[in-house]
Design a protein around this motif. Structure first.
Motif, short mmCIF file in Angstrom:
data_model
loop_
_atom_site.label_atom_id
_atom_site.label_comp_id
_atom_site.label_asym_id
_atom_site.label_seq_id
_atom_site.Cartn_x
_atom_site.Cartn_y
_atom_site.Cartn_z
N GLU A 1 0.42 -8.71 5.55
CA GLU A 1 1.09 -8.87 4.25
C GLU A 1 0.80 -10.25 3.69
O GLU A 1 0.83 -11.27 4.40
N VAL A 2 0.54 -10.29 2.40
CA VAL A 2 0.24 -11.53 1.70
C VAL A 2 1.53 -12.00 1.02
O VAL A 2 2.22 -11.20 0.39
N PRO A 3 1.87 -13.29 1.16
CA PRO A 3 3.08 -13.77 0.48
C PRO A 3 3.03 -13.48 -1.01
O PRO A 3 2.03 -13.75 -1.68
N SER A 4 4.11 -12.92 -1.52
CA SER A 4 4.15 -12.58 -2.94
C SER A 4 5.59 -12.54 -3.40
O SER A 4 6.52 -12.50 -2.57
N VAL A 5 5.78 -12.56 -4.68
CA VAL A 5 7.14 -12.51 -5.23
C VAL A 5 7.12 -11.77 -6.56
O VAL A 5 6.20 -11.93 -7.37
N GLN B 1 -1.80 -3.35 -3.32
CA GLN B 1 -0.36 -3.38 -3.53
C GLN B 1 0.21 -2.01 -3.23
O GLN B 1 -0.30 -0.99 -3.72
N ASP B 2 1.29 -1.97 -2.45
CA ASP B 2 1.87 -0.67 -2.12
C ASP B 2 2.90 -0.27 -3.16
O ASP B 2 3.15 -0.99 -4.14
N THR B 3 3.50 0.89 -2.96
CA THR B 3 4.40 1.43 -3.98
C THR B 3 5.67 0.60 -4.13
O THR B 3 6.35 0.70 -5.15
N SER B 4 5.99 -0.22 -3.14
CA SER B 4 7.17 -1.07 -3.27
C SER B 4 6.83 -2.41 -3.90
O SER B 4 7.72 -3.22 -4.14
N ARG C 1 -2.33 5.24 2.42
CA ARG C 1 -1.87 6.19 1.40
C ARG C 1 -0.91 5.54 0.42
O ARG C 1 -0.81 5.95 -0.74
N SER C 2 -0.18 4.51 0.88
CA SER C 2 0.83 3.91 0.01
C SER C 2 0.26 2.92 -1.00
O SER C 2 1.01 2.34 -1.78
N ALA C 3 -1.05 2.73 -1.01
CA ALA C 3 -1.64 1.76 -1.93
C ALA C 3 -1.60 2.29 -3.37
O ALA C 3 -2.13 3.36 -3.66
N GLN C 4 -0.95 1.53 -4.24
CA GLN C 4 -0.95 1.90 -5.66
C GLN C 4 -2.24 1.49 -6.32
O GLN C 4 -2.78 2.18 -7.16
#
Lengths: 170, 378
Positions: B243-247, B230-233, B177-180
């Protein structure tokens, strides 16, 4: 969106396999240098072709399968193949059935020693008899890249030929 | 001599044909080949549940997540499955319209009835392991079932999807549900790939949301490598919920750069929903030492561009030499991507939009060991 019935699909696909398998196997053999690897490669490609049969025309099936063969598995295969390729090619002095087999092995080994792009281009140009433009389209590269790879590949094959007594490309 | 003949050698052709013609290559048993084809075709129609190898703990968490959202969890021991507890809840249905038509190579592809898809989530299914039903729906809303799946055993952040049948052009399934937003990763295609359109829709009361994708090329359905979302955060996950490394770059565009090694891509999500990715390997399979994203949007006269290149974590002193088309560029920055061992060297720039020349002719930095590094071609 929907293709032919299963019975029609199976009949068309069976006819296609009957006519196309040997050219495809030989092309894969030239690319991989090993009969078993070639067989695996073609089998996988044919399975994918079967799944896609509803959306490709029968006269496109050969090109479609060739495209799968050259684009999807060579990389994986070559990682293992590189371990067995040698620069020293066997002599081919006897012009008999064994001699023919030796020359074929020599040819295939020489191909296998080429960088992948060159090998693909040489096989598609000279075994699959494709034009430069068709090779470029199949491999997704420019015609310039085809020219370059073909030129270098042929030069390398000739160099291998000069390293054997009778060699290749007499 | 035509240009087509400059790379052709009749002697090679003769030798290949002659000597390969003697190759002893046994043919295939067509019955076995057909059976294999039938199995492959059937696999396409089966619902796919990502994360099926998750541990029992993950199963319990998944069950708890469903029950919790129905007000049943309340800290008690989570049920082993979503159907072992009497649940006072009714199924919810989300409708999707991923495509009305899709243009590809000058042709318009009509999705037919697969242009309208629906996902129904039943919190108390009559049959265990079948809480998701995928359907098409008619203009009057009538649902026609095309498949089903289950969220049981699905890791909390995983994605589940299925196809609509042989030669399908669509996938339909559920995202957390949190997927943007999400992006389907397909294998690198020397031809440049095909177009697709997608839709997302809430499944109220569930921890999931529905999604559907219509692909111009039906074969793409079988070639899906991953689904990144990508989630809402801003965090980014893969299809298995890892989780995929991201910045986050902290720029005006709200850019978040990720490095999805397993999917073989690096990419960027921006706050306005744009997504672009780039392969970590060349088309011949060789690993790119420094994968690059170089993207832009704007008019034919001017374009707002974004450049990013992967460099080793700990690198410093980035410098960019603009190419002829670049009108101006921000000072480059190096931002580490936590958990990846990599950093992203990046800058926004403006350029003339009509040139296909490289944006930057030299990219240089100092590596973590103090060694200067430079790339002049990408």
């Amino acid at each position: 969106m929907f293709g032919p019935s299963k019975a029609t699909r199976d009949a068309e696909f069976t006819a296609f396999v009957a006519s196309a398998q040997q050219p495809l196997l030989r092309m894969a053999y030239a690319l991989t240098g090993e009969a078993e690897a070639a067989r695996d490669l073609v089998q996988e490609a044919l399975t994918k072709t079967y799944v896609a049969w509803g959306r490709i025309r029968s006269d496109e099936a050969m090109a479609y399968t060739r495209r799968i063969i050259v684009n999807q598995r060579i990389d994986t295969w070559r990682k293992t193949r590189k371990e067995t390729v040698t620069d020293t090619l066997p002599d081919t002095a006897v012009d008999s059935r064994e001699g023919v087999a030796d020359r074929r092995d020599t040819l295939v080994r020489a191909l296998a020693a080429l960088p992948e792009q060159q090998r693909k281009v040489v096989v598609l140009r000279h075994y699959a008899d494709m034009s430069e433009a068709h090779v470029a389209d199949t491999l997704g590269i420019s015609r310039g890249a085809v020219k370059s790879a073909a030129s270098r590949g042929l030069a390398a094959l000739r160099q291998h030929a000069s390293s054997t007594e009778e060699g290749l490309l007499r | 001599m035509s240009t087509d003949q400059t790379t052709f050698d009749p002697a090679v052709q003769d030798q290949l044909h002659t000597e390969l013609s003697y190759a002893d290559l046994p043919g295939f048993d067509t019955e076995l080949l057909l059976a294999q084809g039938h199995r492959a075709a059937r696999r396409r129609t089966m619902s796919r549940v990502a994360g099926a190898t998750a541990a029992v703990v993950a199963l319990a968490i998944g069950g708890y997540a469903v029950a919790g959202n129905l007000g049943l969890g309340n800290g008690s021991t989570p049920p082993a499955t979503g159907t072992s507890t009497k649940v006072d809840a009714t199924p919810v249905t989300a409708k999707l319209e991923p495509a009305t038509s899709l243009a590809e190579n000058g042709q318009t592809i009509d999705p037919g009835r697969y242009g309208r898809l629906a996902v129904t989530w039943d919190p108390a299914p009559k049959t265990a392991g079948s809480d998701l039903t995928y359907s098409t729906y008619a203009e009057d809303g009538t649902l026609t079932t095309i498949g089903g799946s289950s969220t049981q055993g699905l890791a909390p952040n995983a994605v589940s999807w299925g196809t609509s049948g042989p030669d399908s052009h669509v996938i339909v399934g559920v995202l957390p549900r949190s997927a943007q937003r999400f992006s389907v990763v397909l294998p690198q295609d020397p031809q440049g790939g095909h177009s697709s359109t997608s839709a997302q829709s809430a499944l109220p009361g569930s921890p999931w949301q529905a999604f559907g994708v219509f692909f111009a090329d039906g074969g793409d359905v079988d070639r899906i490598v991953d689904i990144l979302w990508q989630d809402t955060s801003g965090r980014i996950f893969d299809k298995d919920g890892s989780e995929v490394p991201s910045v986050s770059l902290g720029d005006k565009a709200g850019s978040r750069v990720y490095l999805a090694q397993r999917a073989g891509v690096m990419g960027i999500f921006t706050a306005d929903g744009d997504h672009t990715s780039s392969w970590l390997d060349d088309t011949d399979g060789a690993a790119r030492l420094h994968p690059v994203l170089d993207i832009g949007r704007g008019s034919a006269a001017t374009m707002d561009g974004f450049f990013a290149m992967l460099v080793p974590a700990g690198s410093s002193k980035p410098q960019l030499t603009p190419g002829a088309k670049v009108l101006g560029a921000d000072d480059p920055t190096i931002t580490p991507i936590p958990g990846s061992g990599q950093a992203v060297l990046w800058a926004h720039y403006t350029a003339t939009g009509t040139s296909s020349a490289p944006s930057f002719t030299t990219i240089s930095w100092v590596g973590p060991d103090g060694t200067p590094a430079r790339v002049t071609k990408y």
